[in-house]
Enzyme design. Structure first.
Site, PDB file in Angstrom:
ATOM      1  N   CYS A   1     -35.699 -15.974   3.216  1.00 42.07           N
ATOM      2  CA  CYS A   1     -36.108 -15.537   1.829  1.00 42.07           C
ATOM      3  C   CYS A   1     -35.298 -16.824   0.817  1.00 42.07           C
ATOM      4  O   CYS A   1     -34.531 -17.237   0.906  1.00 42.07           O
ATOM      5  CB  CYS A   1     -35.095 -14.191   1.648  1.00 42.07           C
ATOM      6  SG  CYS A   1     -35.060 -13.529   0.022  1.00 42.07           S
TER       7      CYS A   1
ATOM      8  N   GLU B   1       2.455   8.727 -24.424  1.00 36.72           N
ATOM      9  CA  GLU B   1       2.623   8.769 -22.984  1.00 36.72           C
ATOM     10  C   GLU B   1       1.270   7.769 -22.519  1.00 36.72           C
ATOM     11  O   GLU B   1       0.423   7.943 -22.913  1.00 36.72           O
ATOM     12  CB  GLU B   1       3.000   9.931 -22.114  1.00 36.72           C
ATOM     13  CG  GLU B   1       1.696  10.853 -22.160  1.00 36.72           C
ATOM     14  CD  GLU B   1       1.987  12.231 -21.867  1.00 36.72           C
ATOM     15  OE1 GLU B   1       2.903  12.973 -22.592  1.00 36.72           O
ATOM     16  OE2 GLU B   1       1.672  12.740 -20.771  1.00 36.72           O
TER      17      GLU B   1
ATOM     18  N   CYS C   1     -38.673 -11.868  -1.802  1.00 39.28           N
ATOM     19  CA  CYS C   1     -39.687 -12.572  -0.561  1.00 39.28           C
ATOM     20  C   CYS C   1     -40.541 -11.505  -0.207  1.00 39.28           C
ATOM     21  O   CYS C   1     -41.524 -11.638   0.366  1.00 39.28           O
ATOM     22  CB  CYS C   1     -38.958 -12.920   0.833  1.00 39.28           C
ATOM     23  SG  CYS C   1     -38.097 -11.600   1.695  1.00 39.28           S
TER      24      CYS C   1
ATOM     25  N   LYS D   1      -7.709   5.378 -27.090  1.00 41.77           N
ATOM     26  CA  LYS D   1      -7.847   4.175 -26.624  1.00 41.77           C
ATOM     27  C   LYS D   1      -8.702   3.321 -27.524  1.00 41.77           C
ATOM     28  O   LYS D   1      -9.703   3.604 -27.877  1.00 41.77           O
ATOM     29  CB  LYS D   1      -8.742   4.446 -25.332  1.00 41.77           C
ATOM     30  CG  LYS D   1      -9.078   3.129 -24.254  1.00 41.77           C
ATOM     31  CD  LYS D   1      -9.764   3.316 -23.203  1.00 41.77           C
ATOM     32  CE  LYS D   1     -10.019   2.197 -22.397  1.00 41.77           C
ATOM     33  NZ  LYS D   1     -10.992   2.446 -21.034  1.00 41.77           N
TER      34      LYS D   1
ATOM     35  N   TYR E   1       2.476  15.138 -15.924  1.00 43.62           N
ATOM     36  CA  TYR E   1       2.507  15.003 -17.030  1.00 43.62           C
ATOM     37  C   TYR E   1       2.439  16.346 -17.962  1.00 43.62           C
ATOM     38  O   TYR E   1       2.249  16.465 -19.108  1.00 43.62           O
ATOM     39  CB  TYR E   1       1.682  14.095 -17.878  1.00 43.62           C
ATOM     40  CG  TYR E   1       0.290  14.134 -17.214  1.00 43.62           C
ATOM     41  CD1 TYR E   1      -0.743  15.229 -17.352  1.00 43.62           C
ATOM     42  CD2 TYR E   1      -0.269  13.221 -16.192  1.00 43.62           C
ATOM     43  CE1 TYR E   1      -1.836  15.181 -16.840  1.00 43.62           C
ATOM     44  CE2 TYR E   1      -1.238  13.123 -15.806  1.00 43.62           C
ATOM     45  CZ  TYR E   1      -2.239  14.216 -16.040  1.00 43.62           C
ATOM     46  OH  TYR E   1      -3.578  14.317 -15.575  1.00 43.62           O
TER      47      TYR E   1
ATOM     48  N   CYS F   1     -37.824  -6.729  -0.964  1.00 46.15           N
ATOM     49  CA  CYS F   1     -37.102  -7.790  -1.603  1.00 46.15           C
ATOM     50  C   CYS F   1     -37.811  -8.387  -2.867  1.00 46.15           C
ATOM     51  O   CYS F   1     -39.063  -8.695  -2.611  1.00 46.15           O
ATOM     52  CB  CYS F   1     -36.840  -8.743  -0.450  1.00 46.15           C
ATOM     53  SG  CYS F   1     -35.909 -10.204  -1.029  1.00 46.15           S
TER      54      CYS F   1
ATOM     55  N   ASP G   1      -4.856   6.357 -14.998  1.00 44.74           N
ATOM     56  CA  ASP G   1      -6.317   6.428 -14.339  1.00 44.74           C
ATOM     57  C   ASP G   1      -6.018   6.566 -12.938  1.00 44.74           C
ATOM     58  O   ASP G   1      -6.379   5.787 -12.129  1.00 44.74           O
ATOM     59  CB  ASP G   1      -6.873   4.954 -14.683  1.00 44.74           C
ATOM     60  CG  ASP G   1      -8.298   5.050 -14.369  1.00 44.74           C
ATOM     61  OD1 ASP G   1      -8.849   5.904 -14.289  1.00 44.74           O
ATOM     62  OD2 ASP G   1      -8.804   3.686 -14.345  1.00 44.74           O
TER      63      ASP G   1
ATOM     64  N   LYS H   1      -2.022   7.008 -20.397  1.00 40.78           N
ATOM     65  CA  LYS H   1      -3.125   7.808 -19.714  1.00 40.78           C
ATOM     66  C   LYS H   1      -3.356   7.328 -18.469  1.00 40.78           C
ATOM     67  O   LYS H   1      -4.011   5.974 -18.529  1.00 40.78           O
ATOM     68  CB  LYS H   1      -4.416   7.882 -20.559  1.00 40.78           C
ATOM     69  CG  LYS H   1      -5.448   8.878 -19.832  1.00 40.78           C
ATOM     70  CD  LYS H   1      -6.559   9.179 -20.919  1.00 40.78           C
ATOM     71  CE  LYS H   1      -7.624  10.393 -20.561  1.00 40.78           C
ATOM     72  NZ  LYS H   1      -8.572   9.555 -19.774  1.00 40.78           N
TER      73      LYS H   1
ATOM     74  N   CYS I   1     -31.876  -7.819   2.273  1.00 40.48           N
ATOM     75  CA  CYS I   1     -33.075  -8.212   2.785  1.00 40.48           C
ATOM     76  C   CYS I   1     -32.520  -9.162   3.993  1.00 40.48           C
ATOM     77  O   CYS I   1     -31.462  -9.971   3.945  1.00 40.48           O
ATOM     78  CB  CYS I   1     -33.623  -9.219   1.764  1.00 40.48           C
ATOM     79  SG  CYS I   1     -34.738 -10.529   2.420  1.00 40.48           S
TER      80      CYS I   1
END
Ligand code: IVH
Length: 735
Positions: free
Chosen positions: A438, A113, A413, A314, A226, A410, A117, A115, A433
């Site tokens: 920048c 069956e 910059c 899987k 299930y 950053c 997610d 799986k 930033c």
């Protein structure tokens, strides 16, 4: 009427509402939503007036009750286990061998069956009535989310057993959301300034975590079951029998499952599941292979903390996954200033290309997946396009891996970084930033400005944009228009030690493209400016309704739209008939309400007349006006003028009368990829002339996706949602 009559009336309403609900769920609604709400309200009123009429399976429970302060922690009667993972046919063989070792006369019979997610849940039925809903939590105990789960129409509130219902039946499964619903939901919550969800799993988990079941009721969640937990007064001989009983009782089960008689057949059915994934409404994460006979399962029992009678299967290659080593995490600054951690990995070949770096999105994502520098990671191409880290291979850890931290400055910059506050008060995950000078941000803007969807300055890509900024030749895309051939030809794209110049030929090509951009359509220019919340369709719609950029910057049409939304909110807030205002009506509120109503009546026809179209809503309008009023927007208006740039619209297109006999009239259409005959903009114009609404993203409301060459994720999404797809030839024929 006597209370007996009320009882009868309530029962009649419940039966009717359940019948209508079932029709709605199957996609054949019999009455309008409004008519439905009227019936529901009638039942709610009855139940409120006579609480003894309330029944534990009343459909009124689906709309959600009072918000909770916090969730109660509930211990599972039997722990909710996870499954051992298998990744190859050889590993499956070993699994069967081990079963045989314990049960020598084992006769293979497996159920294969999907799986799913989603988010694991458990639901209890006592005497056939739903009494409890719990999250998986840590497997031992979870949060009580009964009221939230009751809002999910797939979950029966009462099970219709033929005879006497069992004292207790606990079913386990997964809550999930359909991708199209996630997209629609994100639009709504984004408009409110709340945090959006990156995938359906997060969206489901986030929705179930809501303390207010009324919000959950709006989230269009689903569920599928299930397996079983605790039971009293019922038992099953096989997993197959469980599924058959679930189906009879109205409990949703996976649509595809197979009974097979060898482990080799289980492997081949797992492959079939993967190939038929599109028939399932949820994402799958492989298959689950379970021994069918429950007596055998009982004998096998547990193997430390996972069942010995079932495995998750899987195969990485079916899921287009590859394994590689994460060498480093660097941080890039995007066009809008968002700092994005990027994984540098040992180059691997996957799905036809070499992959050596991929975005990790943000710090939360890295933490959630516990990704460390030096890890062995499984990667895949999400939607078959964008490479992403799926998970870390834990058993490859040496202990020398380094935990990654986002920088406090950053990286481009050196300026400070911030987290924006969302309107809900929460912090946005992204670090930004906010220095407009920048260098990385400038380079990214120049690249975006020059991209094909924008002004198509061929020759200016990532590397040239960076070199222009680094060489001090450009601080914004407008500086491109002042470039001389000499400067371009000698631009160093390499390093100071190993120089590599751009060359005269490419330089000439860039100058020619810049010249052409001067007279590019207004829509393209608007897109190129990178105004927040303006995508290519909204840029086009803005262009069609205005003469030029100045007109948009000071648009009365946009201002009216913003005002309209404000008045509508205010009308709602001051409405004397609204529940929120019950008991606190003051004369002041009352007069404000009538004043607002009058203003609205005057404004509504004017807004309708502005014909901005569905692409421009109040929040886009607000962002556009805000942008041009900001220092950056003003600078742009100034730069346009200073460079003699005056992109103009094509109002004649907006004025065209729709051809209502076209197959595209009234349809919602998305264009993706490149066509031979038309540019994107021309194709949009042809469609709009025929009364189509052209939008940027594919959802379940899309009627057609028109697909040129090199179509990417939009095509994949259309296939997933079953939206009609037209190639260029078919598009031209229907035009
Ligand atoms: S059976 C005793 N079947 O995957 C076995 N689990 O790692 C209980 N899951 O926690 C699980 N689809 O949340 C089973 N068809 C399926 C499933 C499934 C998804 C989840 C479940 C479980 C995890 C196992």
């Amino acid at each position: 009427m006597t209370p007996d009559l009320f009882r009868h009336q309530a029962e009649k309403l419940r039966v009717e509402i359940n019948r209508l609900n079932a029709l709605y769920r199957d996609g054949h609604p019999e009455i309008s939503d409004q008519q439905f709400d009227t019936l529901l309200k009638e039942l709610q009123d009855l139940e409120r007036e006579y609480p003894e009429l309330q029944s534990p399976d009343s459909p009124t429970l689906r709309v959600g009750g009072e918000p909770l302060k916090e969730f109660r922690r509930v211990k599972h009667i039997a722990p909710m286990l996870s499954l051992e993972k298998k990744e190859s046919p050889e590993e499956l063989e070993l699994f069967e061998k081990e079963v045989r070792r314990k049960i020598p006369n084992f006769k293979p019979e497996y159920i294969v069956e999907p799986k799913i997610d989603g988010v694991s849940i458990s639901v209890h039925y006592v005497d056939g009535v739903m009494t409890l809903g719990v999250t998986r939590g840590d497997g031992e105990a979870g949060d009580e989310i009964t009221a939230n789960l009751k809002t999910i129409p797939d979950i029966p509130l009462k099970l219709d057993f033929d005879g006497k219902p069992p004292r207790l039946l606990e079913i386990r499964g997964e809550a999930y959301m359909i991708e199209a619903d996630r997209i629609a939901m994100n639009e709504v919550i984004r408009a409110r300034g709340e945090k959006t969800f990156a995938n359906t799993r997060n969206a489901t988990a986030g929705s179930l975590k809501q303390l207010d079941p009324k919000i959950v009721a709006t989230r269009r969640l689903h569920a599928v079951f299930y397996s079983l937990g605790a039971m009293d007064g019922i038992s099953f001989a096989s997993h197959e029998e469980e599924f058959e009983t679930f189906a009879k009782l109205g409990i949703p089960t996976p649509k595809l499952w197979f009974k097979v008689e060898s482990i080799a057949a289980a492997e081949s059915k797992s492959r079939e599941l993967k190939e038929r994934e599109d028939e399932l409404p949820y994402e799958i994460d492989g298959s689950v292979i379970k021994i069918n006979d429950n007596e055998t399962c009982r004998k096998l029992g547990l193997k430390t903390n996972v069942p010995a009678y079932a495995v998750a299967y899987k195969r990485p290659d079916w899921f287009n996954e590859a394994t590689t080593k994460l060498k480093n995490i660097i941080v890039q600054v995007g066009r809008t200033g968002v700092l994005a951690p990027v994984a540098e990995v040992e180059t691997v070949f996957l799905d036809g290309t070499n992959i050596s770096r991929m975005t990790l999105h943000n710090a939360d994502e890295i933490k959630r997946k516990d990704i460390r520098i030096g890890d062995t990671v499984v990667i895949k191409r999400a939607g078959r396009v964008i490479p992403a880290v799926v998970r870390v291979v834990d058993d490859q850890r040496t202990g020398h891996e380094k935990i990654f931290h986002m920088p406090t400055k950053c990286p481009s910059c050196g300026g400070p970084v911030f987290q924006r506050k969302l309107s809900g008060g929460e912090n946005e995950v992204a670090l930004r930033c906010e220095n407009e000078e920048c260098p990385d941000q400038m380079a990214r803007w120049i690249e975006y400005f020059s991209s094909r969807g924008a002004l198509n300055i061929e020759g200016v890509g990532e590397i040239v944009a960076e070199a222009l900024v680094k060489g001090g030749l450009a601080k914004s895309p407008f500086d491109l228009f002042a470039l001389k051939l000499e400067q371009l030809a000698t631009l160093n794209l390499g390093t100071p030690e190993e120089p590599r110049v751009l060359g005269e030929k490419t330089g000439q090509k860039i100058l020619a493209a810049l010249e052409a951009a001067r007279t590019a359509p207004l829509g393209k220019w608007l897109y190129a400016l990178g105004i927040p919340s303006v995508g290519d369709s909204s840029a086009y719609a803005l262009a069609a309704a205005h003469a030029d950029i100045e007109a948009i910057a000071h648009s009365e049409k946009l201002a009216r739209l913003v005002e309209l939304a404000k008045l509508r909110d205010e009308k709602k807030a001051t409405n004397p008939r609204s529940r929120a205002n019950k008991g606190k009506m003051t004369a002041e509120l009352e007069s404000r309400f009538s004043e607002v109503s009058k203003k609205l009546d005057a404004l509504e026809p004017a807004v309708a007349n502005d014909a901005l179209g569905g692409e421009i809503g109040p929040s886009v309008a607000k962002d556009v006006l805000g942008f041009f009023a900001s220092p950056r927007g003003k600078q742009i208006l100034h730069a346009l003028k200073a460079n003699g740039l005056k992109p103009a619209g094509s109002p004649q297109i907006a004025a065209t009368v729709f051809d209502s006999s076209s197959p595209f009239a009234g349809k919602t259409v998305v264009i993706t990829g490149t066509m031979q005959k038309y540019s994107r903009e021309e194709a949009q114009a042809e469609l709009r002339k025929r009364g189509a609404k052209v939008t940027d993203s594919v959802s379940k409301n899309t009627d057609f996706v028109i697909c040129g060459a090199e179509a990417g994720s939009k095509l994949a999404k259309a296939q997933k949602l079953g939206v009609a797809i037209l190639d260029e030839a078919e598009f031209l024929r229907r035009l």
